[in-house]
Design an enzyme around this catalytic site. Structure first.
Site, PDB file in Angstrom:
ATOM      1  N   GLU A  63       0.793  -1.322   0.013  1.00 22.74           N
ATOM      2  CA  GLU A  63      -0.162   0.088   0.003  1.00 22.74           C
ATOM      3  C   GLU A  63       0.897   1.253  -0.026  1.00 22.74           C
ATOM      4  O   GLU A  63       2.051   1.297   0.407  1.00 22.74           O
ATOM      5  CB  GLU A  63      -0.906  -0.011   1.201  1.00 22.74           C
ATOM      6  CG  GLU A  63      -2.403  -0.410   0.867  1.00 22.74           C
ATOM      7  CD  GLU A  63      -3.311   0.778   0.195  1.00 22.74           C
ATOM      8  OE1 GLU A  63      -2.507   1.667  -0.094  1.00 22.74           O
ATOM      9  OE2 GLU A  63      -4.264   0.623  -0.113  1.00 22.74           O
ATOM     10  N   ARG A  79      -6.454   0.903  13.453  1.00 20.92           N
ATOM     11  CA  ARG A  79      -5.449   1.529  12.899  1.00 20.92           C
ATOM     12  C   ARG A  79      -5.493   2.390  11.497  1.00 20.92           C
ATOM     13  O   ARG A  79      -6.660   2.281  11.172  1.00 20.92           O
ATOM     14  CB  ARG A  79      -4.311   0.122  12.336  1.00 20.92           C
ATOM     15  CG  ARG A  79      -5.074  -0.592  11.200  1.00 20.92           C
ATOM     16  CD  ARG A  79      -4.058  -1.212  10.385  1.00 20.92           C
ATOM     17  NE  ARG A  79      -4.480  -2.032   9.349  1.00 20.92           N
ATOM     18  CZ  ARG A  79      -4.753  -1.750   8.143  1.00 20.92           C
ATOM     19  NH1 ARG A  79      -4.821  -0.403   7.638  1.00 20.92           N
ATOM     20  NH2 ARG A  79      -5.352  -2.564   7.237  1.00 20.92           N
ATOM     21  N   ASN A 134      -5.356   3.721   7.831  1.00 16.72           N
ATOM     22  CA  ASN A 134      -5.281   2.938   6.659  1.00 16.72           C
ATOM     23  C   ASN A 134      -4.703   3.793   5.352  1.00 16.72           C
ATOM     24  O   ASN A 134      -4.249   3.137   4.500  1.00 16.72           O
ATOM     25  CB  ASN A 134      -6.733   2.391   6.335  1.00 16.72           C
ATOM     26  CG  ASN A 134      -6.844   1.330   5.169  1.00 16.72           C
ATOM     27  OD1 ASN A 134      -6.309   0.381   5.176  1.00 16.72           O
ATOM     28  ND2 ASN A 134      -7.650   1.742   3.999  1.00 16.72           N
ATOM     29  N   GLU A 155     -14.816  -4.801  14.671  1.00 13.72           N
ATOM     30  CA  GLU A 155     -16.449  -5.288  15.192  1.00 13.72           C
ATOM     31  C   GLU A 155     -17.498  -4.490  15.612  1.00 13.72           C
ATOM     32  O   GLU A 155     -18.579  -4.616  15.443  1.00 13.72           O
ATOM     33  CB  GLU A 155     -16.089  -6.665  15.964  1.00 13.72           C
ATOM     34  CG  GLU A 155     -15.363  -7.624  15.042  1.00 13.72           C
ATOM     35  CD  GLU A 155     -15.039  -8.666  15.763  1.00 13.72           C
ATOM     36  OE1 GLU A 155     -15.540  -8.948  17.050  1.00 13.72           O
ATOM     37  OE2 GLU A 155     -14.273  -9.979  15.410  1.00 13.72           O
ATOM     38  N   ASN A 194      -9.987   5.347   2.377  1.00 13.97           N
ATOM     39  CA  ASN A 194      -9.241   5.210   1.436  1.00 13.97           C
ATOM     40  C   ASN A 194      -8.878   6.227   0.580  1.00 13.97           C
ATOM     41  O   ASN A 194      -8.839   7.292   1.220  1.00 13.97           O
ATOM     42  CB  ASN A 194      -9.733   3.723   0.596  1.00 13.97           C
ATOM     43  CG  ASN A 194      -8.584   2.723   0.930  1.00 13.97           C
ATOM     44  OD1 ASN A 194      -7.668   2.798   0.747  1.00 13.97           O
ATOM     45  ND2 ASN A 194      -9.155   1.302   1.078  1.00 13.97           N
ATOM     46  N   ASP A 216     -10.173   1.522  -3.993  1.00 18.49           N
ATOM     47  CA  ASP A 216      -9.050   1.319  -3.016  1.00 18.49           C
ATOM     48  C   ASP A 216      -8.318   2.850  -2.972  1.00 18.49           C
ATOM     49  O   ASP A 216      -8.823   3.962  -3.176  1.00 18.49           O
ATOM     50  CB  ASP A 216      -8.198   0.177  -3.185  1.00 18.49           C
ATOM     51  CG  ASP A 216      -7.562  -0.119  -1.689  1.00 18.49           C
ATOM     52  OD1 ASP A 216      -7.181   0.830  -1.036  1.00 18.49           O
ATOM     53  OD2 ASP A 216      -7.378  -1.266  -1.511  1.00 18.49           O
TER      54      ASP A 216
END
Length: 290
Positions: A16, A99, A101, A119, A145, A195
């Site tokens: 990434e 975290r 991204n 979750e 993203n 993305d």
């Protein structure tokens, strides 16, 4: 004629955040969950592991600071790493549940940084100002993203992957404020997931397609006009790089699977040459680190 070549067969779990560093004459990118930062030297055609975090700290993304150091956005923390050094120093902690991204510096040196959902809750998009204070600017994001700016610096693009949307916001350069959210692109549910992205010199948007084996180019109205097919199912991000910013680099992911399922190039870094467009140098962050 466009040529696509595999330049680093790193077999990243989640490659990434590719970004060209003009001071170092190389491309940096990360393998997020492994907490590894790689660099590719296009002159030597070689790649190396530049830095690895301690304690399994992921690196969700990074920016280049004005002084040439890198800001690493990890799991609720931001660290500064100087190329060539063996360790990073803590800059600030962010009260984020998950975290980071994806991240991008703006023209004034702030950083927009998005987090993952878990979750219990969705992620958010934060703005880290130059004094290292943090503001939440978009709440309840289902995988924050790819981001970018139009050439006139009046529009900010932001991808919400699981919503299958790239949004456009009015952007206030003076304050860093975002307003007037609207959908720039909405992708079909069965056509891969949008993305990482980059904006080229013609103000067209290139969007990597996770589970879509390609990057798609959109004109300023949001219509698809071109695509670049990659031999990897999960294409995670794109950027223009090189001294002239005329090569397009693409990261991909293997994500704990195998190449029979994910494609022969899964987890590798690719470079496309011969495109009829290019990009420009990324904005540098100017976050206070002391």
């Amino acid at each position: 004629m466009t040529r696509l070549e595999r330049v680093a067969d790193t077999q990243n779990d989640t490659g990434e955040g590719p970004l060209w560093h003009p001071d170092e004459d190389c491309l940096f990118w990360v393998d997020i969950p492994a907490g590894k930062l790689y660099q590719f030297d296009p002159d030597a055609e070689t790649h190396t592991l530049a830095y690895e975090t301690d304690g399994d700290q992921p690196i969700g993304g990074f920016t280049i600071q004005a002084d040439g150091s890198l800001l690493l956005f990890q799991n609720g923390r931001v660290s500064r790493w100087q190329p060539g050094s063996e360790s990073a120093t803590l800059v600030t902690d962010v009260d984020a549940d998950t975290r980071f991204n994806d991240v991008i510096a703006d023209p004034e040196g702030r950083v927009f940084c998005g987090t993952m959902p878990d979750e219990d809750s969705l992620g958010d998009l934060y703005r880290l100002d130059v004094d290292a204070t943090v503001t939440t600017v978009v709440e309840d994001v289902d995988i924050a993203n790819g981001m970018g700016f139009t050439a006139d610096l009046e529009t900010f693009y932001f991808t919400e992957s699981e919503a299958h949307r790239i949004y456009a916001f009015d952007y206030d350069r003076e304050t860093g404020g975002l307003s007037n959210r609207r959908t720039f692109v909405e992708t079909p549910a069965d056509d891969g997931i949008p993305d990482g992205l980059t904006v080229d010199e013609d103000d067209y948007v290139w969007s990597a397609r996770w589970n879509g084996s390609r990057a798609v180019r959109y004109d300023p109205t949001g219509d698809p006009v071109d695509q670049l097919t990659v031999p990897a199912r999960k294409v995670s991000s794109v950027t223009f790089a090189g001294p002239e910013y005329d090569d397009l680099y693409l990261t991909t992911a293997l994500e704990g699977s195998d190449r029979e399922a994910e494609g022969d190039g899964a987890g590798a870094l690719f470079r496309a040459t011969g495109l009829e467009t290019g990009g420009s140098e990324a904005f540098r962050s100017r976050i206070k680190t002391e």
